[in-house]
Design a protein around this motif. Structure first.
Motif, PDB file in Angstrom:
ATOM      1  N   ASN A 103      81.858  37.910  30.210  1.00  0.00           N
ATOM      2  CA  ASN A 103      80.312  38.415  30.860  1.00  0.00           C
ATOM      3  C   ASN A 103      79.165  38.433  30.263  1.00  0.00           C
ATOM      4  OD1 ASN A 103      81.826  38.084  33.389  1.00  0.00           O
ATOM      5  ND2 ASN A 103      81.501  39.911  33.915  1.00  0.00           N
ATOM      6  N   GLU A 104      79.392  39.002  28.772  1.00  0.00           N
ATOM      7  CA  GLU A 104      78.100  39.359  28.004  1.00  0.00           C
ATOM      8  C   GLU A 104      77.624  37.709  27.643  1.00  0.00           C
ATOM      9  OE1 GLU A 104      76.150  41.841  27.481  1.00  0.00           O
ATOM     10  OE2 GLU A 104      77.433  43.014  28.927  1.00  0.00           O
ATOM     11  N   GLU A 105      78.610  37.007  26.911  1.00  0.00           N
ATOM     12  CA  GLU A 105      78.284  35.857  26.479  1.00  0.00           C
ATOM     13  C   GLU A 105      77.498  34.850  27.679  1.00  0.00           C
ATOM     14  OE1 GLU A 105      81.058  37.290  25.803  1.00  0.00           O
ATOM     15  OE2 GLU A 105      82.000  36.871  23.877  1.00  0.00           O
ATOM     16  N   ILE A 106      78.319  35.005  28.973  1.00  0.00           N
ATOM     17  CA  ILE A 106      77.832  34.054  29.928  1.00  0.00           C
ATOM     18  C   ILE A 106      76.347  34.709  30.527  1.00  0.00           C
ATOM     19  CG2 ILE A 106      78.057  33.610  32.393  1.00  0.00           C
ATOM     20  CD1 ILE A 106      81.249  33.859  31.781  1.00  0.00           C
ATOM     21  N   LEU A 111      75.792  25.647  33.240  1.00  0.00           N
ATOM     22  CA  LEU A 111      76.530  26.838  33.010  1.00  0.00           C
ATOM     23  C   LEU A 111      78.122  26.684  33.168  1.00  0.00           C
ATOM     24  CD1 LEU A 111      76.521  29.771  33.217  1.00  0.00           C
ATOM     25  CD2 LEU A 111      76.491  29.758  35.597  1.00  0.00           C
ATOM     26  N   ARG A 112      78.462  25.657  34.162  1.00  0.00           N
ATOM     27  CA  ARG A 112      79.896  25.434  34.150  1.00  0.00           C
ATOM     28  C   ARG A 112      80.544  24.824  33.145  1.00  0.00           C
ATOM     29  NH1 ARG A 112      81.084  20.817  38.483  1.00  0.00           N
ATOM     30  NH2 ARG A 112      80.293  19.526  36.799  1.00  0.00           N
ATOM     31  N   GLU A 113      79.886  23.971  32.287  1.00  0.00           N
ATOM     32  CA  GLU A 113      80.362  23.336  31.138  1.00  0.00           C
ATOM     33  C   GLU A 113      80.534  24.681  30.140  1.00  0.00           C
ATOM     34  OE1 GLU A 113      81.723  20.397  30.593  1.00  0.00           O
ATOM     35  OE2 GLU A 113      81.355  20.188  32.818  1.00  0.00           O
ATOM     36  N   PHE A 114      79.665  25.385  29.940  1.00  0.00           N
ATOM     37  CA  PHE A 114      79.720  26.652  29.007  1.00  0.00           C
ATOM     38  C   PHE A 114      80.651  27.416  29.279  1.00  0.00           C
ATOM     39  CE2 PHE A 114      78.299  31.061  27.852  1.00  0.00           C
ATOM     40  CZ  PHE A 114      78.232  30.901  26.618  1.00  0.00           C
ATOM     41  N   ILE A 115      80.967  27.786  30.559  1.00  0.00           N
ATOM     42  CA  ILE A 115      82.048  28.829  30.912  1.00  0.00           C
ATOM     43  C   ILE A 115      83.309  28.080  30.516  1.00  0.00           C
ATOM     44  CG2 ILE A 115      83.067  30.017  32.759  1.00  0.00           C
ATOM     45  CD1 ILE A 115      80.542  30.395  34.027  1.00  0.00           C
ATOM     46  N   LYS A 116      83.348  26.792  30.880  1.00  0.00           N
ATOM     47  CA  LYS A 116      84.718  26.139  30.657  1.00  0.00           C
ATOM     48  C   LYS A 116      85.126  26.048  28.868  1.00  0.00           C
ATOM     49  CE  LYS A 116      86.788  21.606  30.988  1.00  0.00           C
ATOM     50  NZ  LYS A 116      86.486  19.844  31.293  1.00  0.00           N
ATOM     51  N   ILE A 139      72.801  32.407  30.431  1.00  0.00           N
ATOM     52  CA  ILE A 139      71.997  32.426  31.745  1.00  0.00           C
ATOM     53  C   ILE A 139      70.629  32.965  31.266  1.00  0.00           C
ATOM     54  CG2 ILE A 139      71.448  33.323  33.994  1.00  0.00           C
ATOM     55  CD1 ILE A 139      74.745  33.588  34.239  1.00  0.00           C
ATOM     56  N   LEU A 140      70.493  34.099  30.655  1.00  0.00           N
ATOM     57  CA  LEU A 140      69.072  34.310  30.403  1.00  0.00           C
ATOM     58  C   LEU A 140      68.334  33.578  29.373  1.00  0.00           C
ATOM     59  CD1 LEU A 140      69.872  38.313  30.191  1.00  0.00           C
ATOM     60  CD2 LEU A 140      68.643  37.018  32.087  1.00  0.00           C
ATOM     61  N   ASP A 141      68.970  33.304  28.251  1.00  0.00           N
ATOM     62  CA  ASP A 141      68.284  32.501  27.114  1.00  0.00           C
ATOM     63  C   ASP A 141      68.192  31.152  27.418  1.00  0.00           C
ATOM     64  OD1 ASP A 141      68.139  35.344  26.062  1.00  0.00           O
ATOM     65  OD2 ASP A 141      69.629  35.027  24.585  1.00  0.00           O
ATOM     66  N   GLU A 142      69.284  30.410  27.676  1.00  0.00           N
ATOM     67  CA  GLU A 142      69.361  29.204  27.666  1.00  0.00           C
ATOM     68  C   GLU A 142      68.840  28.468  28.957  1.00  0.00           C
ATOM     69  OE1 GLU A 142      70.048  27.163  24.804  1.00  0.00           O
ATOM     70  OE2 GLU A 142      70.351  29.101  23.840  1.00  0.00           O
ATOM     71  N   LEU A 143      69.342  29.172  30.163  1.00  0.00           N
ATOM     72  CA  LEU A 143      68.831  28.649  31.369  1.00  0.00           C
ATOM     73  C   LEU A 143      67.311  29.201  31.964  1.00  0.00           C
ATOM     74  CD1 LEU A 143      72.312  28.645  33.385  1.00  0.00           C
ATOM     75  CD2 LEU A 143      71.153  26.651  31.969  1.00  0.00           C
TER      76      LEU A 143
END
Length: 281
Positions: free
Chosen positions: A207-210, A251-256, A214-218
Motif C-alpha cells: 500500500n505504501e508504494e502504491i 496504476l494497474r500496470e504499476f500494481i501488476k 498515486i500521489l507523486d506520479e499520477l
C-alpha cells in the motif's frame, strides 16, 4: 489557458454539428428538432431564406433568455457557439455545397447525421455552452428541473418535429421524430463518456508504494479506509482513488509489477467535482 481550451473544444464540436446538419439532414429534409430543424422547415416554404441565416436570426432572440435565466458565462459561450455554428453552416453552404443526398437510403443518412451532430452537441454541452435555439430551452430544463440534457432536448424539439410531419409528410416526419430520440440518446452518452472517471479500491501488501505512486506520479489524492477481512479477521488499509481511464491503466500496470496478489475493484463514477476534476460551475 482553460478558457482557450474550452473554446477550442466548442469549435471542434460545432464543426461536427454543422457537418451532420448540412451534409446529412438538410439534403434529405430531415428536420430532427432544434432551430436547425425549424430552419429546414422554413427554408422549404421560403427558399430565399437559407438555413444558416434563419438560425442566426432565431438564436439572437434566444440569447437574451440564456443571459437572464442561465447566467452570463453560459450566454457568452452560447453566443460564440451559435454564431460559430451559423457561420460554419453558411461557409459549407457557400463553398462546399452538395447538390443531392450522399445516398438514397434515408435511414442511413438520418443515423449518420444524428451521430455526427450528436457527438458535436455533446462536446459543446460539456463545456457549459449550447449551439443555441432549443438547446437553450433544454439547458434551462436541465438547470431548474434536473432533467437529463438529452431528455430535455427531446421535450423541446417535439413542436419542430410536428412541423416536419406537416411539411414533409408522415414518413419524413416519423424519421425526424426518430432522429430527435436518437439525438438525445447520443448527447447523453457523449457527455457521460467524457465525464466518467474510475473509482479504484485497492487492498495490497504494498500500500505504501502504491500510495506514493498515486500521489507523486499520477498527481491524485487518495483516501485510506481501515478494513477487516470477514474470513481472516485481519485488519488492512484500503486505498480509494478517483482516476481517469488513462491514469487507471498506469496504476494497474504499476500494481501488476509490484504485487500480483493485490485485490482491486473498479467502478464507473459518472461525474466528479472538486480539485482535479470538474468545477461546480
Amino acid at each position: 489557458m482553460k478558457k482557450i481550451k474550452e473554446y477550442i473544444l466548442i469549435t471542434i464540436g460545432l464543426v461536427f454539428v454543422a457537418a451532420g446538419i448540412e451534409y446529412f439532414l438538410v439534403p434529405n429534409d430531415l428536420a430532427a428538432g432544434g432551430v436547425s430543424g425549424l430552419a429546414i422547415v422554413i427554408n422549404y416554404y421560403f427558399p430565399s431564406i437559407s438555413v444558416g441565416t434563419f438560425m442566426l436570426a432565431a438564436n439572437i432572440i434566444l440569447f437574451f433568455v440564456a443571459f437572464i435565466l442561465i447566467g452570463p458565462s453560459f450566454g457568452a459561450k452560447t453566443i460564440y457557439a451559435s454564431l460559430g455554428l451559423s457561420g460554419i453552416i453558411w461557409v459549407m453552404e457557400k463553398f462546399f455545397p452538395i447538390a443531392k443526398p450522399l445516398t438514397n437510403n434515408l435511414l442511413l443518412e438520418l443515423i449518420y447525421g444524428i451521430l455526427i451532430s450528436g457527438v458535436g452537441m455533446g462536446i459543446v454541452f460539456n463545456q457549459n455552452a449550447s449551439t443555441g435555439g432549443t438547446d437553450i430551452i433544454a439547458k434551462i430544463l436541465n438547470k431548474f428541473f434536473h432533467i437529463n440534457i438529452g431528455k430535455a432536448l427531446l421535450i423541446s424539439d417535439l413542436v419542430v418535429t410536428l412541423g416536419a410531419l406537416i411539411t414533409f409528410g408522415a414518413e419524413k416526419g416519423m424519421y425526424a421524430l426518430l432522429g430527435v430520440i436518437l439525438n438525445g440518446a447520443v448527447i447523453d452518452e457523449v457527455i457521460q463518456g467524457i465525464n466518467t472517471v474510475k473509482e479504484v479500491k485497492i487492498i495490497s501488501s504494498k500500500n505504501e508504494e502504491i500510495k506514493k505512486f498515486i500521489l507523486d506520479e499520477l498527481g491524485r489524492g487518495v483516501t485510506i479506509y481501515y478494513a477487516r477481512g470477514g474470513f481472516t479477521n485481519e485488519e488492512k488499509d484500503m486505498l480509494v482513488v478517483l482516476l481517469s481511464r488513462r491514469e487507471f491503466i498506469k496504476l494497474r500496470e504499476f500494481i501488476k509489477d509490484i504485487d500480483e496478489r493485490a485485490f482491486i475493484t473498479v467502478s464507473n463514477v459518472h461525474e466528479a467535482f472538486g480539485e482535479g476534476f470538474k468545477s461546480f460551475d
